[in-house]
Design an enzyme around this catalytic site. Sequence first.
Site, PDB file in Angstrom:
ATOM      1  N   CYS A 132       0.934  -1.112   0.071  1.00  0.00           N
ATOM      2  CA  CYS A 132       0.046  -0.017   0.007  1.00  0.00           C
ATOM      3  C   CYS A 132       1.090   1.426  -0.017  1.00  0.00           C
ATOM      4  O   CYS A 132       1.822   1.453   0.857  1.00  0.00           O
ATOM      5  CB  CYS A 132      -0.962  -0.011   1.301  1.00  0.00           C
ATOM      6  SG  CYS A 132      -1.917   1.541   1.421  1.00  0.00           S
ATOM      7  N   GLY A 163     -15.797   4.317  -5.731  1.00  0.00           N
ATOM      8  CA  GLY A 163     -14.683   5.170  -6.668  1.00  0.00           C
ATOM      9  C   GLY A 163     -13.391   5.289  -5.787  1.00  0.00           C
ATOM     10  O   GLY A 163     -12.485   5.662  -6.807  1.00  0.00           O
ATOM     11  N   HIS A 175      -8.231   8.013   3.089  1.00  0.00           N
ATOM     12  CA  HIS A 175      -7.632   9.335   2.646  1.00  0.00           C
ATOM     13  C   HIS A 175      -8.625  10.158   1.909  1.00  0.00           C
ATOM     14  O   HIS A 175      -9.895   9.815   1.452  1.00  0.00           O
ATOM     15  CB  HIS A 175      -6.553   9.083   1.436  1.00  0.00           C
ATOM     16  CG  HIS A 175      -7.109   8.300   0.124  1.00  0.00           C
ATOM     17  ND1 HIS A 175      -7.443   7.348   0.022  1.00  0.00           N
ATOM     18  CD2 HIS A 175      -7.345   8.973  -1.184  1.00  0.00           C
ATOM     19  CE1 HIS A 175      -7.730   6.913  -1.126  1.00  0.00           C
ATOM     20  NE2 HIS A 175      -7.694   8.006  -1.950  1.00  0.00           N
ATOM     21  N   CYS A 217     -30.727  33.746   4.973  1.00  0.00           N
ATOM     22  CA  CYS A 217     -30.079  32.442   4.411  1.00  0.00           C
ATOM     23  C   CYS A 217     -30.696  31.325   4.272  1.00  0.00           C
ATOM     24  O   CYS A 217     -31.259  30.761   5.146  1.00  0.00           O
ATOM     25  CB  CYS A 217     -28.585  32.397   5.070  1.00  0.00           C
ATOM     26  SG  CYS A 217     -27.742  30.755   4.935  1.00  0.00           S
TER      27      CYS A 217
HETATM   28 ZN   LIG Z   1      -2.212   1.414   3.767  1.00  0.00          ZN
HETATM   29 ZN   LIG Z   2     -26.653  30.705   6.638  1.00  0.00          ZN
END
Ligand SMILES: [Zn+2]
Ligand SMILES: [Zn+2]
Length: 344
Positions: free
Chosen positions: A41, A159, A166, A196
């Site tokens: 890895c 994916g 990570h 908002c």
């Molecule tokens: Zn690893």
């Molecule tokens: Zn806001």
Amino acid sequence: MPELRQNILTGQWVVVATERAARPAHFFSSPREESLDSKDCPFCPGNEAMTPPEVYALRLAASEADGPGWEVRVVPNKFPAFAEGEEVRDSTAMYPRRGAEGAHEVIIHSPNHFSDISRMDEEGVEKVLRVYKNRYSFQSQKDFVRYVQIIVNHGVESGASIPHSHSQLFALPLVPPLIQEEIAGSLWHQKSRGKCALCAMVEAELEAQERLITKNRHFVAFSPFAARFPFEVWIVPREHRDSFEKMEEEELESMAFILKDVLSRYRERLDGVSYNYFIHTAPCDGSDYSYYHWHLEAFPRVTTPGSFEAGTLMMINITTPEECSDFLSGRGERISFKPGGEIS
Ligand SMILES: [Zn+2]
Ligand SMILES: [Zn+2]
Ligand SMILES: [Zn+2]
């Protein structure tokens, strides 16, 4: 160098990055991440030479760059979708194209090959979030960078090409279409309703509780009213801020808790499902976006979009966000599903 090509029917830009076809294909032969060996890895300690040299790391004292002793490590993506270089603008009369100028970094969450955000302790998640802020600040200060996108793909169906947990950071020379749409919606809501849109949503979801999953002092997690995917969750700061970068230390600690909490619910209640999340924040192109409200969107990979979705850019969601929040908050029954298939 990767390039951007524009579809002259829709105006949409597409990234053409052929080097990415050479990415490692750990997942094609191995069905579950747990069965993968950490020996080969590139993100495991001891294998630092397998990545490009690090650009940033949180390290224990007395450890050296590109060797073991790191807690979070950032390296340029070996197969970038955006890269620094001369900006090419070669728009022929017919087809606009330009260099995909920017940056593409990998943020390795921890030295542990078999961990992910849901399994890390809160302190570890805080460190990852601090590194997000640090790299965000660094990339957003570059002149040509208009937007910084941080994403996570975790698991076979998400994916991800390498199972070791990570994040990826993309520094982009343009503001992506979805952000442009959110900005237009935020501006409309601010002007026509005087408030908002996300502040209004936070208030409404806390009040109604029917789509609420969890909350803490600084954040609220709920399944949005018009969720595109089953179990889609938005993590929204209760305090109005346009940019993720402006989050204060106390909020960051709160965010580590709620992010780990939501992803743990996915893992525990959906049998170790693959998931994606991404942060939506204000562009860094110099304009005023004070009416925008940053947030994080997550969803597990329980269904695969098909031709209708590709053909219309409209999603069909086979669940309601109300059911999903009942389930994720522990109010509803356990649901079993086949990865990539139907929910039963
Ligand atoms: Zn690893
Ligand atoms: Zn806001
Ligand atoms: Zn968003």
